[in-house]
Design a protein around this motif. Structure first.
Motif, PDB file in Angstrom:
ATOM      1  N   PHE A 191     -19.843 -32.437  -1.954  1.00 48.95           N
ATOM      2  CA  PHE A 191     -20.113 -33.800  -2.426  1.00 48.95           C
ATOM      3  C   PHE A 191     -21.493 -34.266  -1.983  1.00 48.95           C
ATOM      4  CE2 PHE A 191     -19.948 -38.325  -1.013  1.00 48.95           C
ATOM      5  CZ  PHE A 191     -19.995 -38.922  -2.264  1.00 48.95           C
ATOM      6  N   LEU A 192     -21.828 -34.047  -0.701  1.00 50.35           N
ATOM      7  CA  LEU A 192     -23.144 -34.457  -0.199  1.00 50.35           C
ATOM      8  C   LEU A 192     -24.264 -33.765  -0.964  1.00 50.35           C
ATOM      9  CD1 LEU A 192     -23.180 -34.755   3.699  1.00 50.35           C
ATOM     10  CD2 LEU A 192     -23.072 -36.549   1.987  1.00 50.35           C
ATOM     11  N   ARG A 193     -24.095 -32.494  -1.228  1.00 49.68           N
ATOM     12  CA  ARG A 193     -25.135 -31.751  -1.945  1.00 49.68           C
ATOM     13  C   ARG A 193     -25.294 -32.286  -3.367  1.00 49.68           C
ATOM     14  NH1 ARG A 193     -23.720 -25.547   0.049  1.00 49.68           N
ATOM     15  NH2 ARG A 193     -24.675 -25.736   2.107  1.00 49.68           N
ATOM     16  N   LEU A 194     -24.189 -32.601  -4.008  1.00 47.94           N
ATOM     17  CA  LEU A 194     -24.252 -33.171  -5.350  1.00 47.94           C
ATOM     18  C   LEU A 194     -24.967 -34.520  -5.341  1.00 47.94           C
ATOM     19  CD1 LEU A 194     -20.692 -32.364  -6.768  1.00 47.94           C
ATOM     20  CD2 LEU A 194     -22.867 -31.627  -7.759  1.00 47.94           C
ATOM     21  N   VAL A 195     -24.655 -35.350  -4.368  1.00 48.66           N
ATOM     22  CA  VAL A 195     -25.286 -36.669  -4.272  1.00 48.66           C
ATOM     23  C   VAL A 195     -26.783 -36.520  -4.039  1.00 48.66           C
ATOM     24  CG1 VAL A 195     -25.406 -38.823  -2.966  1.00 48.66           C
ATOM     25  CG2 VAL A 195     -23.188 -37.804  -3.462  1.00 48.66           C
ATOM     26  N   GLN A 196     -27.155 -35.628  -3.138  1.00 48.30           N
ATOM     27  CA  GLN A 196     -28.569 -35.421  -2.837  1.00 48.30           C
ATOM     28  C   GLN A 196     -29.341 -34.964  -4.074  1.00 48.30           C
ATOM     29  OE1 GLN A 196     -27.892 -32.664   0.318  1.00 48.30           O
ATOM     30  NE2 GLN A 196     -27.785 -34.227   1.905  1.00 48.30           N
ATOM     31  N   SER A 197     -28.697 -34.177  -4.933  1.00 43.78           N
ATOM     32  CA  SER A 197     -29.369 -33.621  -6.114  1.00 43.78           C
ATOM     33  C   SER A 197     -29.313 -34.544  -7.325  1.00 43.78           C
ATOM     34  CB  SER A 197     -28.732 -32.272  -6.492  1.00 43.78           C
ATOM     35  OG  SER A 197     -28.811 -31.356  -5.434  1.00 43.78           O
ATOM     36  N   ASN A 198     -28.319 -35.433  -7.388  1.00 42.63           N
ATOM     37  CA  ASN A 198     -28.080 -36.192  -8.620  1.00 42.63           C
ATOM     38  C   ASN A 198     -28.110 -37.707  -8.473  1.00 42.63           C
ATOM     39  OD1 ASN A 198     -27.130 -33.920 -10.639  1.00 42.63           O
ATOM     40  ND2 ASN A 198     -26.055 -33.522  -8.712  1.00 42.63           N
ATOM     41  N   CYS A 199     -28.385 -38.212  -7.265  1.00 41.27           N
ATOM     42  CA  CYS A 199     -28.272 -39.663  -7.061  1.00 41.27           C
ATOM     43  C   CYS A 199     -29.284 -40.469  -7.861  1.00 41.27           C
ATOM     44  CB  CYS A 199     -28.370 -40.011  -5.575  1.00 41.27           C
ATOM     45  SG  CYS A 199     -29.991 -39.690  -4.841  1.00 41.27           S
ATOM     46  N   ARG A 200     -30.347 -39.837  -8.333  1.00 45.19           N
ATOM     47  CA  ARG A 200     -31.312 -40.571  -9.151  1.00 45.19           C
ATOM     48  C   ARG A 200     -30.742 -40.913 -10.529  1.00 45.19           C
ATOM     49  NH1 ARG A 200     -37.596 -39.137  -8.284  1.00 45.19           N
ATOM     50  NH2 ARG A 200     -37.622 -39.060  -5.992  1.00 45.19           N
ATOM     51  N   ARG A 201     -29.748 -40.141 -10.964  1.00 45.57           N
ATOM     52  CA  ARG A 201     -29.190 -40.359 -12.293  1.00 45.57           C
ATOM     53  C   ARG A 201     -27.748 -40.838 -12.281  1.00 45.57           C
ATOM     54  NH1 ARG A 201     -33.164 -41.273 -15.051  1.00 45.57           N
ATOM     55  NH2 ARG A 201     -31.824 -41.111 -16.893  1.00 45.57           N
ATOM     56  N   GLU A 236     -24.772 -44.887  -2.423  1.00 47.85           N
ATOM     57  CA  GLU A 236     -25.731 -45.990  -2.337  1.00 47.85           C
ATOM     58  C   GLU A 236     -26.775 -45.751  -1.263  1.00 47.85           C
ATOM     59  OE1 GLU A 236     -23.316 -49.454  -1.831  1.00 47.85           O
ATOM     60  OE2 GLU A 236     -22.982 -49.689  -3.984  1.00 47.85           O
ATOM     61  N   ASN A 237     -26.381 -45.096  -0.164  1.00 55.23           N
ATOM     62  CA  ASN A 237     -27.327 -44.792   0.908  1.00 55.23           C
ATOM     63  C   ASN A 237     -28.425 -43.859   0.417  1.00 55.23           C
ATOM     64  OD1 ASN A 237     -28.065 -44.710   3.869  1.00 55.23           O
ATOM     65  ND2 ASN A 237     -27.714 -42.540   3.503  1.00 55.23           N
ATOM     66  N   TYR A 238     -28.031 -42.827  -0.337  1.00 59.08           N
ATOM     67  CA  TYR A 238     -29.027 -41.882  -0.843  1.00 59.08           C
ATOM     68  C   TYR A 238     -29.892 -42.509  -1.922  1.00 59.08           C
ATOM     69  CZ  TYR A 238     -27.634 -37.775   1.787  1.00 59.08           C
ATOM     70  OH  TYR A 238     -27.416 -36.880   2.816  1.00 59.08           O
ATOM     71  N   VAL A 239     -29.306 -43.355  -2.772  1.00 58.88           N
ATOM     72  CA  VAL A 239     -30.097 -44.045  -3.795  1.00 58.88           C
ATOM     73  C   VAL A 239     -31.147 -44.932  -3.126  1.00 58.88           C
ATOM     74  CG1 VAL A 239     -30.022 -45.799  -5.622  1.00 58.88           C
ATOM     75  CG2 VAL A 239     -28.285 -44.004  -5.545  1.00 58.88           C
TER      76      VAL A 239
END
Length: 287
Positions: A191-201, A236-239
């Motif tokens: 999940f963390l890896r997905l968020v890091q890679s996709n949080c811009r979209r 939200e933190n990564y965004v």
């Protein structure tokens, strides 16, 4: 090393040095005032016991830290029951959550390893690892004092990232020694890896759950149980971190950033950012 949950109060400790409101180092932890009541952490703490021992409870579980042990405590964890031996001494680093995540945001494996430390906060170091941590501590403390160095903060970030790699290796060893990663921990790491890679979209919990072939409810459950934060809080933190990085390290207009980060309009972006950072994107860029 039990610390007051307010990082700003800890900056007033005797012998401590600090970098703005982001980082504090103390090598006089044995003289610091320790709270007697349970406190919920609002920062990241990394400590090394160099002499003696101490007992404390973290999230209700009693643990012992001895000389040569490293301690990692994350935000939202509850600390109480502090009982040091008379001879206890140690080194301690405290840093704001945003500062910590800004440093490790692009290093997938290290960020997931630090999450594992929530379930095993105390780990034994060998002599070489102890000396390495002390060296990092000493040089970071030295750089904090170099207030006329134009690149001071960037240097400190780089040194901390190098230290996190070494600490991450210790966590990696402890995790492998303890056995195979359990399914829920593996799902959280993915999940963390997905968020890091996709949080811009993507900012929908349901989208990430779909990529992992699990329900949003189950994803929310395991993320909260393992990390103490909700899945939406992680997203939200990564965004927010992405926005901070773009605003400080590019000349892109707010309109361009709005499109790049997949916000419906500039007004929505401004409101989203101000709610989480306390200022508008333009104010943050100028600060």
């Amino acid at each position: 090393m039990i610390l007051d949950s307010d990082l700003s109060k800890a900056q007033a400790w005797e012998g401590s040095v600090s970098l703005d409101h982001d980082l504090m180092l103390s090598d006089c932890i044995n003289t610091a005032p320790m709270p007697k009541d349970p406190r919920k952490m609002t920062f990241i703490l990394i400590g090394l016991c160099t002499r003696g021992h101490l007992r404390y409870r973290i999230d209700g579980k009693e643990v012992m830290i001895k000389a040569g042990d490293i301690l990692i405590v994350s935000e939202h964890q509850v600390i109480d029951g502090y009982h040091p031996s008379p001879s206890m001494e140690g080194l301690c680093m405290m840093m704001s959550v945003n500062f910590f995540h800004e440093i490790i945001k692009s290093v997938h494996d290290v960020s997931s390893l630090f999450v594992f430390a929530r379930t095993q906060p105390v780990m034994k170091l060998d002599q070489r690892e102890c000396e390495t941590f002390k060296e990092y501590f000493a040089v970071i403390k030295q750089k904090i004092g170099e207030t006329k160095n134009h690149f001071r903060k960037d240097l400190i970030r780089t040194l901390l990232l190098a230290m996190f790699y070494d600490v991450g290796n210790i966590i990696y060893r402890a995790r492998n020694f303890g056995g195979v990663q359990i399914p829920s921990e593996k799902a959280f790491t993915q999940f963390l890896r997905l968020v890091q890679s996709n949080c811009r979209r993507e900012r929908r919990v349901s989208w990430y759950a779909q990529q992992l072939n699990i329900t949003p409810k189950y994803l929310s459950l395991i993320v909260k149980r393992i990390s103490g934060r909700t899945a939406l809080e992680w997203i939200e933190n990564y965004v927010t971190m992405e926005l901070r990085v773009i605003l400080k390290n590019s000349t892109k207009s707010i309109k361009e950033i709005t499109e790049e980060m997949n916000f419906p309009n500039q007004s929505f972006l401004g409101k989203y950012f101000k709610e989480r950072v306390g200022m508008t994107p333009s104010e943050y860029r100028k600060s």
